[in-house]
Design an enzyme around this catalytic site. Sequence first.
Site, PDB file in Angstrom:
ATOM      1  N   LYS A 121      -6.460 -43.414 -37.264  1.00 28.53           N
ATOM      2  CA  LYS A 121      -7.560 -44.050 -38.015  1.00 28.53           C
ATOM      3  C   LYS A 121      -7.340 -43.924 -39.520  1.00 28.53           C
ATOM      4  CE  LYS A 121     -10.675 -41.351 -36.159  1.00 28.53           C
ATOM      5  NZ  LYS A 121      -9.769 -40.503 -35.353  1.00 28.53           N
TER       6      LYS A 121
ATOM      7  N   ARG B 111     -19.631 -41.005 -34.458  1.00 28.85           N
ATOM      8  CA  ARG B 111     -18.966 -40.286 -33.363  1.00 28.85           C
ATOM      9  C   ARG B 111     -19.927 -39.989 -32.223  1.00 28.85           C
ATOM     10  NH1 ARG B 111     -14.714 -37.810 -36.812  1.00 28.85           N
ATOM     11  NH2 ARG B 111     -13.318 -36.503 -35.629  1.00 28.85           N
TER      12      ARG B 111
ATOM     13  N   ARG C 129     -10.950 -30.563 -29.581  1.00 27.46           N
ATOM     14  CA  ARG C 129     -11.445 -31.763 -30.268  1.00 27.46           C
ATOM     15  C   ARG C 129     -11.263 -32.994 -29.387  1.00 27.46           C
ATOM     16  NH1 ARG C 129      -7.850 -31.443 -34.988  1.00 27.46           N
ATOM     17  NH2 ARG C 129      -8.645 -33.461 -35.619  1.00 27.46           N
TER      18      ARG C 129
ATOM     19  N   ARG D 187       1.095 -33.230 -38.086  1.00 24.03           N
ATOM     20  CA  ARG D 187       0.418 -33.938 -39.198  1.00 24.03           C
ATOM     21  C   ARG D 187       0.423 -33.097 -40.485  1.00 24.03           C
ATOM     22  NH1 ARG D 187      -5.393 -36.618 -38.515  1.00 24.03           N
ATOM     23  NH2 ARG D 187      -6.076 -34.595 -37.750  1.00 24.03           N
TER      24      ARG D 187
ATOM     25  N   ARG E 168      -3.794 -28.973 -41.379  1.00 22.99           N
ATOM     26  CA  ARG E 168      -5.180 -28.581 -41.114  1.00 22.99           C
ATOM     27  C   ARG E 168      -5.231 -27.457 -40.079  1.00 22.99           C
ATOM     28  NH1 ARG E 168      -8.228 -34.232 -39.950  1.00 22.99           N
ATOM     29  NH2 ARG E 168      -9.403 -32.848 -38.575  1.00 22.99           N
TER      30      ARG E 168
HETATM   31  P1  ADP Z   1      -6.736 -39.822 -37.303  1.00 22.24           P
HETATM   32  O1  ADP Z   1      -7.245 -40.176 -38.679  1.00 22.24           O
HETATM   33  O2  ADP Z   1      -7.130 -40.843 -36.273  1.00 22.24           O
HETATM   34  O3  ADP Z   1      -7.069 -38.429 -36.866  1.00 22.24           O
HETATM   35  P2  ADP Z   1      -4.113 -39.951 -38.598  1.00 22.24           P
HETATM   36  O4  ADP Z   1      -4.108 -41.300 -39.223  1.00 22.24           O
HETATM   37  O5  ADP Z   1      -4.263 -38.787 -39.503  1.00 22.24           O
HETATM   38  O6  ADP Z   1      -5.154 -39.889 -37.365  1.00 22.24           O
HETATM   39  O7  ADP Z   1      -2.743 -39.817 -37.776  1.00 22.24           O
HETATM   40  C1  ADP Z   1      -2.461 -38.606 -37.042  1.00 22.24           C
HETATM   41  C2  ADP Z   1      -0.980 -38.263 -37.191  1.00 22.24           C
HETATM   42  O8  ADP Z   1      -0.194 -39.236 -36.499  1.00 22.24           O
HETATM   43  C3  ADP Z   1      -0.469 -38.245 -38.626  1.00 22.24           C
HETATM   44  O9  ADP Z   1       0.509 -37.249 -38.711  1.00 22.24           O
HETATM   45  C4  ADP Z   1       0.130 -39.663 -38.812  1.00 22.24           C
HETATM   46  O10 ADP Z   1       1.179 -39.668 -39.771  1.00 22.24           O
HETATM   47  C5  ADP Z   1       0.665 -39.939 -37.408  1.00 22.24           C
HETATM   48  N1  ADP Z   1       0.546 -41.350 -37.009  1.00 22.24           N
HETATM   49  C6  ADP Z   1      -0.446 -42.233 -37.313  1.00 22.24           C
HETATM   50  N2  ADP Z   1      -0.222 -43.416 -36.707  1.00 22.24           N
HETATM   51  C7  ADP Z   1       0.928 -43.259 -35.991  1.00 22.24           C
HETATM   52  C8  ADP Z   1       1.695 -44.146 -35.149  1.00 22.24           C
HETATM   53  N3  ADP Z   1       1.292 -45.404 -34.902  1.00 22.24           N
HETATM   54  N4  ADP Z   1       2.819 -43.647 -34.592  1.00 22.24           N
HETATM   55  C9  ADP Z   1       3.209 -42.363 -34.814  1.00 22.24           C
HETATM   56  N5  ADP Z   1       2.545 -41.503 -35.599  1.00 22.24           N
HETATM   57  C10 ADP Z   1       1.410 -41.938 -36.182  1.00 22.24           C
HETATM   58  P1  AMP Z   2     -11.714 -35.699 -38.651  1.00 28.68           P
HETATM   59  O1  AMP Z   2     -11.100 -35.499 -40.001  1.00 28.68           O
HETATM   60  O2  AMP Z   2     -12.281 -37.072 -38.475  1.00 28.68           O
HETATM   61  O3  AMP Z   2     -10.764 -35.296 -37.541  1.00 28.68           O
HETATM   62  O4  AMP Z   2     -12.954 -34.710 -38.586  1.00 28.68           O
HETATM   63  C1  AMP Z   2     -12.792 -33.301 -38.740  1.00 28.68           C
HETATM   64  C2  AMP Z   2     -14.032 -32.578 -38.259  1.00 28.68           C
HETATM   65  O5  AMP Z   2     -15.164 -32.939 -39.073  1.00 28.68           O
HETATM   66  C3  AMP Z   2     -14.468 -32.893 -36.831  1.00 28.68           C
HETATM   67  O6  AMP Z   2     -13.771 -32.113 -35.861  1.00 28.68           O
HETATM   68  C4  AMP Z   2     -15.952 -32.543 -36.894  1.00 28.68           C
HETATM   69  O7  AMP Z   2     -16.162 -31.134 -36.869  1.00 28.68           O
HETATM   70  C5  AMP Z   2     -16.349 -33.030 -38.273  1.00 28.68           C
HETATM   71  N1  AMP Z   2     -16.778 -34.456 -38.257  1.00 28.68           N
HETATM   72  C6  AMP Z   2     -16.160 -35.501 -38.862  1.00 28.68           C
HETATM   73  N2  AMP Z   2     -16.830 -36.637 -38.639  1.00 28.68           N
HETATM   74  C7  AMP Z   2     -17.905 -36.310 -37.871  1.00 28.68           C
HETATM   75  C8  AMP Z   2     -18.953 -37.051 -37.287  1.00 28.68           C
HETATM   76  N3  AMP Z   2     -19.063 -38.382 -37.445  1.00 28.68           N
HETATM   77  N4  AMP Z   2     -19.874 -36.378 -36.554  1.00 28.68           N
HETATM   78  C9  AMP Z   2     -19.811 -35.051 -36.405  1.00 28.68           C
HETATM   79  N5  AMP Z   2     -18.826 -34.285 -36.901  1.00 28.68           N
HETATM   80  C10 AMP Z   2     -17.870 -34.907 -37.638  1.00 28.68           C
END
Ligand code: ADP
Ligand code: AMP
Length: 221
Positions: A15, A90, A173, A129, A162
């Site tokens: 995302k 969410r 998660r 990541r 993270r």
């Molecule tokens: P989210 O925001 O949904 O938690 P991220 O955009 O941070 O996910 O992506 C999670 C991890 O996967 C990051 O390390 C990113 O660089 C990698 N990533 C994102 N999209 C892809 C993809 N299509 N293929 C492989 N790795 C990806």
């Molecule tokens: P994310 O960066 O989207 O993976 O979010 C990291 C953490 O923030 C999650 O595991 C939750 O603890 C909190 N969080 C982020 N967005 C939300 C949401 N919309 N509702 C509740 N908790 C959230």
Amino acid sequence: MLTCVILIGAPGAGKGTQALTMAQTANLVHVASGDMFREAMGKRTLRGLQAKVYVDRGELVPDNVTVAMVLDRLSQKDAEQGVVLDGFPRTVAQAEALDRVLDAEGTKVDLALNLSVPGDELLRRLSGRWLCRQCQASYHEVFNPSAQPGKCDRCGGDLYQRDDDRVETARHRLEVYFEQTTPVIEYYRRRGVLDEVDGSKDISEVGAAIRQVVKRRVVSI
Ligand code: ADP
Ligand code: AMP
């Protein structure tokens, strides 16, 4: 608000990666609730302290705290041009709260895009990541490495991993996502604004598929 696009997907679905590009190319403001909580936690604000216990455990922050934070962000001037929401809503209660505000403005969610990725791939993505401390850009040590190790390509900021991406918290998660967030997909399907993209392809292919869907479904972009 001119445009409201939502990216739904499990942790690690891509995302943030896709939202950053979308925000740049479509001139939308990127609103990522997770980034907002991490910033608040870093600054030790009241909201950050309220959120920390949940974020550390890999659980959702209560709806009242989350909704207040995001709706406050959406009421700021720059959001009028349109937003891409990443990580919010969410829960169905969050989706309803967002709809109430958009309704009052005479507008609605244009598109809720679900990025689907299999569970084992999600864990591989989360464990490798790296995020930029400054601009929150997301990298992966294997799938999407930065040009210079430990430094962000976009802004030169330092990269970090993270704590909640450690495997035990990441697994939890994912469970929380399947229990509490998948009903949101159904919520938007019933409203006729849901579309799906296979998020398991490489980053540029997923980006191209998203652009196609946006072109087809969002008239205002
Ligand atoms: P989210 O925001 O949904 O938690 P991220 O955009 O941070 O996910 O992506 C999670 C991890 O996967 C990051 O390390 C990113 O660089 C990698 N990533 C994102 N999209 C892809 C993809 N299509 N293929 C492989 N790795 C990806
Ligand atoms: P994310 O960066 O989207 O993976 O979010 C990291 C953490 O923030 C999650 O595991 C939750 O603890 C909190 N969080 C982020 N967005 C939300 C949401 N919309 N509702 C509740 N908790 C959230």
